[in-house]
Design an enzyme around this catalytic site. Structure first.
Site, short mmCIF file in Angstrom:
data_model
loop_
_atom_site.label_atom_id
_atom_site.label_comp_id
_atom_site.label_asym_id
_atom_site.label_seq_id
_atom_site.Cartn_x
_atom_site.Cartn_y
_atom_site.Cartn_z
N GLU A 212 0.82 -1.22 0.00
CA GLU A 212 0.00 0.00 0.00
C GLU A 212 0.86 1.27 0.00
O GLU A 212 0.52 2.25 -0.67
CB GLU A 212 -0.95 -0.04 1.20
CG GLU A 212 -1.97 -1.18 1.05
CD GLU A 212 -2.84 -1.36 2.28
OE1 GLU A 212 -2.30 -1.81 3.31
OE2 GLU A 212 -4.03 -1.05 2.22
N GLU B 110 -4.08 -9.70 4.12
CA GLU B 110 -5.08 -9.24 5.11
C GLU B 110 -6.28 -10.17 5.22
O GLU B 110 -6.74 -10.47 6.32
CB GLU B 110 -5.55 -7.82 4.76
CG GLU B 110 -4.56 -6.73 5.12
CD GLU B 110 -3.54 -6.45 4.02
OE1 GLU B 110 -3.40 -7.29 3.10
OE2 GLU B 110 -2.89 -5.40 4.10
N1 COA Z 1 5.13 -7.93 12.02
C1 COA Z 1 6.00 -8.11 13.02
N2 COA Z 1 7.15 -8.82 12.89
C2 COA Z 1 7.39 -9.39 11.68
C3 COA Z 1 6.49 -9.25 10.60
C4 COA Z 1 5.32 -8.48 10.80
N3 COA Z 1 4.44 -8.28 9.83
N4 COA Z 1 6.99 -9.94 9.54
C5 COA Z 1 8.15 -10.47 9.96
N5 COA Z 1 8.39 -10.15 11.24
C6 COA Z 1 9.52 -10.54 12.07
C7 COA Z 1 9.45 -12.01 12.45
O1 COA Z 1 8.61 -12.20 13.58
C8 COA Z 1 10.88 -12.32 12.72
O2 COA Z 1 11.21 -11.84 14.00
P1 COA Z 1 12.17 -12.73 15.00
O3 COA Z 1 13.49 -12.84 14.25
O4 COA Z 1 12.23 -11.89 16.22
O5 COA Z 1 11.48 -14.04 15.15
C9 COA Z 1 11.63 -11.45 11.71
O6 COA Z 1 10.71 -10.44 11.33
C10 COA Z 1 12.05 -12.23 10.48
O7 COA Z 1 10.90 -12.85 9.94
P2 COA Z 1 10.82 -14.44 9.65
O8 COA Z 1 9.38 -14.82 9.68
O9 COA Z 1 11.76 -15.17 10.54
O10 COA Z 1 11.39 -14.46 8.16
P3 COA Z 1 11.06 -15.57 7.05
O11 COA Z 1 12.01 -15.32 5.93
O12 COA Z 1 11.03 -16.93 7.64
O13 COA Z 1 9.57 -15.22 6.56
C11 COA Z 1 7.76 -13.78 5.85
C12 COA Z 1 9.30 -13.99 5.95
C13 COA Z 1 7.52 -12.37 5.30
C14 COA Z 1 7.14 -14.83 4.93
C15 COA Z 1 7.13 -13.92 7.25
O14 COA Z 1 7.90 -13.12 8.16
C16 COA Z 1 5.70 -13.48 7.34
O15 COA Z 1 4.80 -14.18 6.89
N6 COA Z 1 5.49 -12.28 7.95
C17 COA Z 1 4.14 -11.77 8.18
C18 COA Z 1 3.55 -11.19 6.91
C19 COA Z 1 2.17 -10.64 7.21
O16 COA Z 1 1.20 -11.38 7.35
N7 COA Z 1 2.08 -9.31 7.34
C20 COA Z 1 0.86 -8.64 7.70
C21 COA Z 1 0.19 -8.12 6.50
S1 COA Z 1 -1.31 -7.34 6.91
#
Ligand code: COA
Length: 253
Positions: free
Chosen positions: A116, A136
């Site tokens: 966004e 979302e």
């Molecule tokens: N909010 C808060 N923290 C987040 C985040 C988010 N949206 N996305 C990633 N992080 C944090 C993780 O919790 C992790 O923290 P940690 O190291 O303290 O555990 C760090 O960032 C790295 O993320 P990680 O999940 O370990 O990386 P990955 O390569 O395995 O996966 C993603 C990457 C993007 C696929 C995964 O982090 C994810 O699905 N994130 C959420 C995406 C989401 O749903 N966003 C909201 C949209 S409305």
């Protein structure tokens, strides 16, 4: 010049401003603090005539922005409350009111509010490793940063609904075919490519550039007839400003 905020780095180099989302440990997830920091930064940019173009980028290797901070969402009393807190300052309308061109330099994960934010930019340039998604719907919320309105305007209804209703994640090449980004470059070339574009825009008369942006963005929601009126009005304003400038410099000589 550099101004440090908690979640955003704001730098001015000549007439180009750089705004870096800076929470790399959380993949630059969009938090309430980031909303406040971006609000301050954009408010300053909006009235700064020295800034002719703005570049948005994400810190760290992995992401431009992985969407809303899920920890804040999960610890808020409710999703509705989390949304209410975010709406106190209308960052998204502020984005829309910025007169200078905004360029998004996108790499890695670009999810939720990351998409966004990019959609509020005028140009979106991606490295070849980007993954775009709007998760979302799976979280039981609708995009709250304009995505349901901005995405269809950029990529059309069918493609938007495909992404928004199915949480389909797309990569850079598909995003290019969708028209979500206009250029895809290797990761190492992302910032140089964006800087080239920023310098190109900054080399033009800044008032002309602003008028072009205004004509396109304001005109987009108008009928063709009203859009043509808008274009004519902006062209006249520009011509009037130019002749005033010529008269003033002649008087000074
Ligand atoms: N909010 C808060 N923290 C987040 C985040 C988010 N949206 N996305 C990633 N992080 C944090 C993780 O919790 C992790 O923290 P940690 O190291 O303290 O555990 C760090 O960032 C790295 O993320 P990680 O999940 O370990 O990386 P990955 O390569 O395995 O996966 C993603 C990457 C993007 C696929 C995964 O982090 C994810 O699905 N994130 C959420 C995406 C989401 O749903 N966003 C909201 C949209 S409305």
């Amino acid at each position: 010049m550099t101004n440090g905020f908690e979640t955003v780095i704001f730098e001015k180099r000549g007439s180009i401003a750089y705004v870096t989302l800076h929470r790399p440990q959380a993949l630059n997830a969009f938090s309430v603090q980031m909303r406040d920091d971006l609000y301050e930064v954009l408010s300053a940019i909006q009235v700064d005539d020295e800034v002719h173009v703005v570049v948005f980028k994400g810190a760290g290797d992995k992401a431009f922005c992985a969407g809303a901070d899920l920890n804040e969402f999960l610890t808020a009393p409710s999703v509705v409350e989390a949304r209410r807190i975010r709406a106190v300052r209308d960052l998204w309308r502020l984005f829309l009111s910025i007169p200078q061109p905004l360029i998004a330099a996108l790499h890695g994960y670009v999810l939720g509010s990351g998409v966004e934010i990019a959609l509020f930019c005028d140009l979106r340039i991606a490295s070849d490793d980007v993954v775009f998604g709007l998760p979302e719907v799976g979280l039981g919320i609708i995009p709250g940063a304009g995505g349901t309105q901005t995405l269809p305007r950029v990529v059309g209804l069918s493609r938007s609904l495909d992404m928004l209703l199915t949480n389909r994640w797309i990569k850079s090449d598909e995003a290019y075919h969708f028209g979500l980004v206009t250029r895809v470059v290797p990761r190492a070339e992302l910032l140089p490519a964006v800087e080239d574009i920023a310098h190109k825009i900054a080399s033009f008369d800044p008032v002309t550039v602003r008028k072009v942006k205004e004509a396109v963005l304001r005109g987009f929601d108008l009928s063709m007839s009203d859009g043509l009126d808008l274009e004519r009005r902006l062209a006249s304003e520009l011509a009037a400003m130019r002749s005033l400038k010529i008269r003033n410099s002649a008087n000074e000589e």
